[in-house]
Scaffold this motif. Structure first.
Motif, PDB file in Angstrom:
ATOM      1  N   PHE A  78       0.836  -1.201   0.000  1.00 25.06           N
ATOM      2  CA  PHE A  78       0.000   0.000   0.000  1.00 25.06           C
ATOM      3  C   PHE A  78       0.870   1.249   0.000  1.00 25.06           C
ATOM      4  N   SER A  79       1.926   1.237   0.799  1.00 23.66           N
ATOM      5  CA  SER A  79       2.841   2.371   0.860  1.00 23.66           C
ATOM      6  C   SER A  79       3.511   2.612  -0.488  1.00 23.66           C
ATOM      7  N   SER A  80       3.899   1.535  -1.147  1.00 22.78           N
ATOM      8  CA  SER A  80       4.582   1.678  -2.438  1.00 22.78           C
ATOM      9  C   SER A  80       3.647   2.211  -3.524  1.00 22.78           C
ATOM     10  N   LEU A  81       2.340   1.976  -3.347  1.00 26.20           N
ATOM     11  CA  LEU A  81       1.365   2.450  -4.330  1.00 26.20           C
ATOM     12  C   LEU A  81       0.967   3.902  -4.091  1.00 26.20           C
ATOM     13  N   PRO A  96       4.917   8.026  -4.542  1.00 23.18           N
ATOM     14  CA  PRO A  96       5.585   7.911  -5.854  1.00 23.18           C
ATOM     15  C   PRO A  96       7.035   7.414  -5.775  1.00 23.18           C
ATOM     16  N   HIS A  97       7.804   7.901  -4.803  1.00 24.21           N
ATOM     17  CA  HIS A  97       9.213   7.511  -4.724  1.00 24.21           C
ATOM     18  C   HIS A  97       9.400   6.091  -4.206  1.00 24.21           C
ATOM     19  N   LYS A  98       8.301   5.461  -3.738  1.00 26.70           N
ATOM     20  CA  LYS A  98       8.378   4.093  -3.225  1.00 26.70           C
ATOM     21  C   LYS A  98       7.899   3.056  -4.239  1.00 26.70           C
ATOM     22  N   GLY A  99       7.624   3.469  -5.434  1.00 27.14           N
ATOM     23  CA  GLY A  99       7.158   2.513  -6.437  1.00 27.14           C
ATOM     24  C   GLY A  99       8.193   1.437  -6.733  1.00 27.14           C
ATOM     25  N   ASN A 100       7.741   0.203  -6.847  1.00 26.86           N
ATOM     26  CA  ASN A 100       8.609  -0.942  -7.177  1.00 26.86           C
ATOM     27  C   ASN A 100       9.719  -1.167  -6.155  1.00 26.86           C
TER      28      ASN A 100
END
Length: 223
Positions: free
Chosen positions: A144-147, A150-154
């Motif tokens: 959820f945090s990665s979604l 923005p800087h946590k994507g993938n």
């Protein structure tokens, strides 16, 4: 139900003997490397600045880690092994395992700090992963945090270690949709080097530093 409740408590009081041992060993290793000027890794100085930061900071709250490994309580030793693998074989450091988070704090507080204080979140997919429901909760919270950031994507990386790996058909659907690292795969080393990029780490570290500076100023103003 009794055994389940006892396992949920482990993030509040991690195995300090394991934590202290490996922290001391790694601290000595970093100090020795700094003294010897050992800055080499496959012909480059990749991750060198990060190692120097780690060895010079006494307060771990001032360290932005390359990775945090989320794991089941019974997988602490396996998490340490994977941590050492990334440190020693790939020179990706510093990294931390969830059992090393401060004791006496709420699970959610430690989880939040672990995610925000590291560039990548590694989810250790073992047979024990499904036996502790808090592991799935942690995994979904990270996704959820990665979604939402923005800087946590993938940055959420499932990893199947060579020992007691969780089979794909038993893996929760959401995690199964992600590209997982498979330690016993011939392409494991290439995948690791492709994922853990210095540029991505630096970008996330800058975001973390900026947020931390704002929080420090806010605390001073309130004081």
């Amino acid at each position: 139900m009794g055994s389940s409740n006892s396992k949920i408590k482990f993030p509040f009081s991690p195995r300090n003997s394991v934590k202290d041992h490996y922290r001391n060993v790694e601290q000595k290793a970093f100090n020795q490397n700094s003294a010897l000027g050992d800055l080499s890794f496959t012909g480059t100085n990749s991750h060198t600045d990060t190692q120097e930061t780690y060895s010079s900071d006494e307060d771990t709250g001032n360290i932005f880690y390359w990775f945090v490994i989320l794991h089941a309580e019974d997988d602490t030793d396996e998490a340490v092994r994977v941590q050492e693998l990334l440190h020693n074989e790939f020179c990706i450091k510093p990294g931390i395992i969830f059992a090393e988070m401060p004791s006496g704090r709420h699970l959610l507080e430690n989880l939040q700090d672990a995610m925000n204080g590291s560039a990548w979140t590694i989810i250790l997919l073992t047979e024990n992963f499904l036996s502790e429901y808090c592991c799935e909760f942690q995994a979904y919270a990270c996704l959820f945090s990665s979604l939402t950031k923005p800087h946590k994507g993938n940055t959420v990386i499932p990893l199947r270690p060579r020992n007691t790996s969780l089979p794909p058909d038993k893996t929760p659907l959401v995690l199964g949709a992600l590209n997982a690292l498979q330690e016993d795969s011939p392409g494991f080393a290439a995948q690791v080097k492709k994922i853990f990029q210095e540029s991505s780490y630096r970008q996330q570290q800058a975001v973390w530093k900026n947020k931390k500076e704002k929080e420090d100023v806010q605390e001073l103003l309130e004081w």
